[in-house]
Design a protein around this motif. Structure first.
Motif, PDB file in Angstrom:
ATOM      1  N   SER A 208      -3.618   1.309  -3.647  1.00 23.29           N
ATOM      2  CA  SER A 208      -3.945   2.588  -2.997  1.00 23.29           C
ATOM      3  C   SER A 208      -5.388   2.874  -3.413  1.00 23.29           C
ATOM      4  O   SER A 208      -6.020   2.035  -4.040  1.00 23.29           O
TER       5      SER A 208
ATOM      6  N   LEU B 197       0.510  -3.083 -11.138  1.00 21.65           N
ATOM      7  CA  LEU B 197      -0.094  -1.819 -10.681  1.00 21.65           C
ATOM      8  C   LEU B 197      -1.626  -1.888 -10.669  1.00 21.65           C
ATOM      9  O   LEU B 197      -2.246  -2.248 -11.668  1.00 21.65           O
TER      10      LEU B 197
ATOM     11  N   LYS C 183       0.853  -1.200   0.000  1.00 24.26           N
ATOM     12  CA  LYS C 183       0.000   0.000   0.000  1.00 24.26           C
ATOM     13  C   LYS C 183       0.882   1.240   0.000  1.00 24.26           C
ATOM     14  O   LYS C 183       1.719   1.400   0.878  1.00 24.26           O
TER      15      LYS C 183
ATOM     16  N   SER D  81       0.215  10.172   1.206  1.00 18.91           N
ATOM     17  CA  SER D  81       1.180   9.255   0.581  1.00 18.91           C
ATOM     18  C   SER D  81       2.200   8.803   1.614  1.00 18.91           C
ATOM     19  O   SER D  81       2.676   9.607   2.413  1.00 18.91           O
TER      20      SER D  81
ATOM     21  N   THR E  87      -3.526   5.276  -7.385  1.00 18.07           N
ATOM     22  CA  THR E  87      -2.066   5.092  -7.510  1.00 18.07           C
ATOM     23  C   THR E  87      -1.435   6.222  -8.321  1.00 18.07           C
ATOM     24  O   THR E  87      -0.326   6.664  -8.027  1.00 18.07           O
ATOM     25  N   SER E  88      -2.152   6.718  -9.332  1.00 16.83           N
ATOM     26  CA  SER E  88      -1.568   7.778 -10.177  1.00 16.83           C
ATOM     27  C   SER E  88      -1.385   9.078  -9.394  1.00 16.83           C
ATOM     28  O   SER E  88      -0.625   9.942  -9.816  1.00 16.83           O
TER      29      SER E  88
ATOM     30  N   TYR F 269      -0.124   9.354  -6.456  1.00 22.42           N
ATOM     31  CA  TYR F 269       0.901   9.195  -5.413  1.00 22.42           C
ATOM     32  C   TYR F 269       1.783  10.446  -5.347  1.00 22.42           C
ATOM     33  O   TYR F 269       2.336  10.885  -6.355  1.00 22.42           O
TER      34      TYR F 269
ATOM     35  N   VAL G 197       0.889  -3.317  -6.234  1.00 22.20           N
ATOM     36  CA  VAL G 197       0.881  -1.944  -5.712  1.00 22.20           C
ATOM     37  C   VAL G 197      -0.576  -1.486  -5.614  1.00 22.20           C
ATOM     38  O   VAL G 197      -1.315  -1.511  -6.603  1.00 22.20           O
TER      39      VAL G 197
ATOM     40  N   VAL H 187      -5.056   2.594 -11.155  1.00 21.54           N
ATOM     41  CA  VAL H 187      -4.371   3.666 -11.880  1.00 21.54           C
ATOM     42  C   VAL H 187      -5.421   4.409 -12.700  1.00 21.54           C
ATOM     43  O   VAL H 187      -6.157   3.787 -13.476  1.00 21.54           O
TER      44      VAL H 187
ATOM     45  N   MET I 172       4.530   8.678  -8.961  1.00 18.52           N
ATOM     46  CA  MET I 172       4.299   7.324  -9.458  1.00 18.52           C
ATOM     47  C   MET I 172       5.426   6.832 -10.367  1.00 18.52           C
ATOM     48  O   MET I 172       5.934   5.727 -10.190  1.00 18.52           O
TER      49      MET I 172
END
Ligand code: SF4
Length: 468
Positions: free
Chosen positions: A209, A255, A161, A184, A212-213, A215, A207, A258, A235
């Motif tokens: 979250s 990933l 994460k 983050s 993710t993009s 981050y 990966v 995203v 990222m």
């Protein structure tokens, strides 16, 4: 002769036992892993059952109504069978209809309730109700993954994460109200955890979250450090480093979550060269710009079809997974057909679809034009028919290819075959590769190792392959 005083060796104390139930998504699973790591390091024993436990922790999900019901039922079961229950997770942050805490209203006898991502609060509640053991034999129990802590996944894959919370406010979603805005994790911590996981035997790193993009957006892409070198909290930089760390172990980096921002274009070359898996989990939810606007989706102004086509030109082996909602409030037949055309044209490899269901507290409930439940379900079924046809055709096109497969199950060293996954299949959510018994008698397969296999058939969401 004088007697020598022999220091008394303390008798081994039975460790307090905690029953643990983890519900919900991979993000909730990583919260569970953090809590279990702390419990283990402090000498508590944990189990998946309520039997003989001194207390029970339930990590809940509160995303959709079915998940709320499952979580409340599990808490009820734990109370009935054990009586001493601590509740954590998304449902713990949810308010009841008249305000106040929903879990406390439904189950007033629980010992404590926390929201998600609250390891310290959970540990405080555990200490208050079941004091920390002092046993020299069990303190500082070593764990498999060092600083990465205990993992609930099989030893050969793990979720990493990278951030918590979300800055978006999609109208159908209540996650930001439960998990807060994006925070983050420091890039150095994330990379150290990845390294520890690979050293501990992980061969596939997932990966995760909420976005993710995004981050590093919250820390303005601050420069951190790892291995003595500067790395941006961004990222592209994170993924580049993860690929470098994974390489000596021959491990995969996959990933998830995203969003199709222009910045993702920069990650695709890493997929084309194999530094990270050419697999993108992009939760698109819809294709029609008006529906996306009503949903308030991130990157809703982007031309997703063109973007995916361009990604495929840069990386022809790219596999795209996505999730969608059918029957969102106000969705017209024309908007829905736009979605079906999109699935056909974008050639989405793996698509999941929910019929829209109102979530208590979500802004979408106030959008006019709620469709009858039967129509929402009918659209979901029509969607799945189209999506499955695309998916099956794409799977069939792999017949004859040779692929690298990560073995998930191989009883008896795989002599009678086994089950694995290729780069195109994430664990739990995609299909699998069914491995036939090897033709060569000397060929063996082991869980957590890679094998090469020739694809000989496609069955439903799965492939059938001959190990070579
Ligand atoms: S991006 Fe939207 S759906 Fe995803 S967590 Fe954030 S608000 Fe929810």
């Amino acid at each position: 002769m004088s007697e020598v005083a022999v220091p008394e060796i303390p008798a081994r104390i039975a460790s307090p036992k905690i029953g643990f139930v983890s519900l919900g998504c991979p993000k909730a699973l990583t919260d569970s892993e953090l809590i279990l790591t702390r419990l283990s390091a402090e000498g508590y024993e944990t189990s998946k059952t309520f039997d003989g436990a001194d207390l029970v922790i339930v990590n809940t999900c509160g995303f959709i109504d079915d998940a709320v019901k499952e979580s409340l039922d599990t808490i009820g079961e734990a109370l009935a069978e054990n009586g001493r229950v601590i509740v954590t997770g998304c449902l713990g942050a949810k308010a009841g209809e008249q305000g106040g805490n929903l879990v406390k209203q439904m189950h007033p006898s629980v010992l404590a309730v926390t929201g998600p991502h609250a390891t310290q609060e959970v540990m405080d509640a555990v200490h208050a109700n079941l004091p920390k053991p002092h046993d020299p034999f069990v303190d500082l129990v070593p764990n498999t993954f060092g600083i990465a802590g205990l993992k609930l996944t099989p030893r050969h894959y793990a979720y990493l994460k990278i951030s918590e919370g979300c800055n978006h406010r999609c109208t159908f979603c209540i996650i930001p109200s439960m998990r807060g805005d994006l925070v983050s994790r420091p890039v150095g911590d994330v990379l150290s955890e990845a390294k520890a996981l690979f050293e501990g035997g992980v061969r596939e790193l997932l990966v995760i979250s909420q976005d993710t993009s995004a981050y590093g957006v919250d820390v303005k892409y601050r420069t951190g450090f790892w291995d003595g070198k500067p790395v941006k909290t961004r990222m592209l930089d994170l993924v580049t480093r993860l690929g470098e760390i994974a390489e000596p172990y021959g491990a995969w980096v996959r990933l998830h979550y995203v969003y199709p921002y222009p910045s993702v274009d920069e990650v695709i070359p890493l997929m084309a060269t194999g530094q990270v898996l050419p697999y993108l989990d992009v939760p698109l939810q819809h294709s029609h710009p008006d529906v996306l606007r009503r949903m308030k989706r991130p990157a809703s102004g982007e031309k997703n079809l063109e973007r995916i086509q361009r990604w495929r030109e840069m990386c022809p082996q790219l596999v795209v997974r996505s999730t969608f909602i059918a029957g969102f409030p106000g969705e017209t037949e024309a908007e829905f057909e736009h979605l079906l055309d999109f699935i056909r044209e974008a050639q989405i490899d793996r698509a999941g679809c929910f019929a829209y269901s109102p979530v208590q507290g979500a802004a979408a409930n106030d959008i006019p034009g709620m469709l009858p439940a039967s129509e929402r379900e009918a659209r979901r079924a029509r969607f799945m028919e189209v999506a499955e046809a695309v998916s099956v055709a794409r799977l069939r096109s792999r017949i004859g290819a040779t692929m690298q497969v990560l073995v998930d199950s191989a009883p008896g060293l795989g002599r009678k075959g086994g089950v694995g996954r290729s780069y195109a299949d994430a664990p739990e959510i995609d299909g699998v590769v069914r491995l036939l018994p090897p033709e060569k008698i000397s060929k063996t397969m082991k869980v957590g190792e890679f094998t090469r296999a020739r694809i000989v058939d496609a069955q439903g969401h799965d492939l059938v392959a001959q190990p070579i």
